[in-house]
Scaffold this motif. Sequence first.
Motif, PDB file in Angstrom:
ATOM      1  N   PHE A  88       6.067  11.293  -1.466  1.00 39.30           N
ATOM      2  CA  PHE A  88       7.160  11.032  -2.406  1.00 39.30           C
ATOM      3  C   PHE A  88       6.605  10.695  -3.793  1.00 39.30           C
ATOM      4  N   VAL A  89       5.498   9.934  -3.832  1.00 37.75           N
ATOM      5  CA  VAL A  89       4.889   9.557  -5.112  1.00 37.75           C
ATOM      6  C   VAL A  89       4.144  10.732  -5.732  1.00 37.75           C
ATOM      7  N   CYS A 164       1.418   4.309  -5.487  1.00 38.61           N
ATOM      8  CA  CYS A 164       1.790   4.059  -6.885  1.00 38.61           C
ATOM      9  C   CYS A 164       0.655   3.343  -7.621  1.00 38.61           C
ATOM     10  N   CYS A 165       0.020   2.374  -6.966  1.00 37.03           N
ATOM     11  CA  CYS A 165      -1.108   1.663  -7.582  1.00 37.03           C
ATOM     12  C   CYS A 165      -2.221   2.636  -7.939  1.00 37.03           C
ATOM     13  N   ILE A 166      -2.537   3.550  -7.027  1.00 34.14           N
ATOM     14  CA  ILE A 166      -3.584   4.542  -7.287  1.00 34.14           C
ATOM     15  C   ILE A 166      -3.208   5.427  -8.470  1.00 34.14           C
ATOM     16  N   ALA A 217       0.798  -8.003  -1.753  1.00 33.47           N
ATOM     17  CA  ALA A 217      -0.356  -7.571  -2.553  1.00 33.47           C
ATOM     18  C   ALA A 217      -0.116  -6.207  -3.191  1.00 33.47           C
ATOM     19  N   SER A 218       0.595  -5.326  -2.463  1.00 33.41           N
ATOM     20  CA  SER A 218       0.887  -3.999  -3.029  1.00 33.41           C
ATOM     21  C   SER A 218       1.827  -4.100  -4.229  1.00 33.41           C
ATOM     22  N   PHE A 219       2.837  -4.976  -4.143  1.00 31.60           N
ATOM     23  CA  PHE A 219       3.731  -5.188  -5.288  1.00 31.60           C
ATOM     24  C   PHE A 219       2.967  -5.794  -6.465  1.00 31.60           C
ATOM     25  N   CYS A 224       0.468  -5.299 -11.823  1.00 31.57           N
ATOM     26  CA  CYS A 224      -0.703  -5.495 -12.690  1.00 31.57           C
ATOM     27  C   CYS A 224      -1.126  -4.190 -13.348  1.00 31.57           C
ATOM     28  N   ALA A 225      -1.091  -3.089 -12.596  1.00 32.87           N
ATOM     29  CA  ALA A 225      -1.470  -1.791 -13.151  1.00 32.87           C
ATOM     30  C   ALA A 225      -0.523  -1.370 -14.273  1.00 32.87           C
ATOM     31  N   LEU A 226       0.770  -1.587 -14.067  1.00 31.33           N
ATOM     32  CA  LEU A 226       1.749  -1.233 -15.096  1.00 31.33           C
ATOM     33  C   LEU A 226       1.606  -2.117 -16.328  1.00 31.33           C
TER      34      LEU A 226
END
Length: 244
Positions: A88-89, A164-166, A217-219, A224-226
């Motif tokens: 989906f991402v 999404c983080c990646i 942690a994923s949220f 943090c990435a954004l």
Amino acid sequence: MKKKPCFDVPCDEEKVQAAIALSRAAFLAGEARQMLSPVEFLWDQSKFLKKRWWALQGLLLTFVCLMLCRLEADYLIRRCLGLAGPLFVILILPELWKNRNFDAMEVECTTYYTIRAIYAARLALFAGVDLLLLSAFFAAASMAAKLTLWEMLIQFLLPFNVTCCICFRMLYSRRIRSEAFAMLLCILWTGVWAMLILNDRIYPVISTPVWAAALAASFLGMGCALCRGQKKWQQILEVKPLWI
């Protein structure tokens, strides 16, 4: 053969800089008078996004939902959801990367709006549409396949967030500009997730607090990435708006 006359015109650097400052001030004043509202700006940015990626995301979720209604084995349901999240991402990668792929950063730096504002608007549009798609998917899956909210969060949202983080980490990277490399990392993560959830010796012993910590942690990682990308966009993307 006649030589062309050579004119030696003295240049006053201070006057040149003063003229540049006046033209910049005139440009900013003119733009300020016809400022777009946030809604108008989002609407204009939506015109640049190809809607086919949203259509493909919707088709993917519809296909997964239909499969969930037919599958009865628990491990098949987990595998289906675990693969659907990263896929989906991945479908939004072409739109997020197109400015970098086509070297359009310098062009957009000549506009009044910064790349930070442009990316923020496009991410907001994707977030809004994806939220609607995922809400409909969660509701349909919970009613048709009898999946609980906790199962949906762990089996779908957790791998979704990590993907999404990646993507955001690669998007806001100064050294890595390849969309293909980001997609490869997402696919590798999908493989790792599939091996985890299909391993009957490891998966059952993972406790609820561990899953909750991983989800939190994923949220946090995605946030943090954004935030990092929005705060340090100028240094990361190595461009500078000409009118600031």
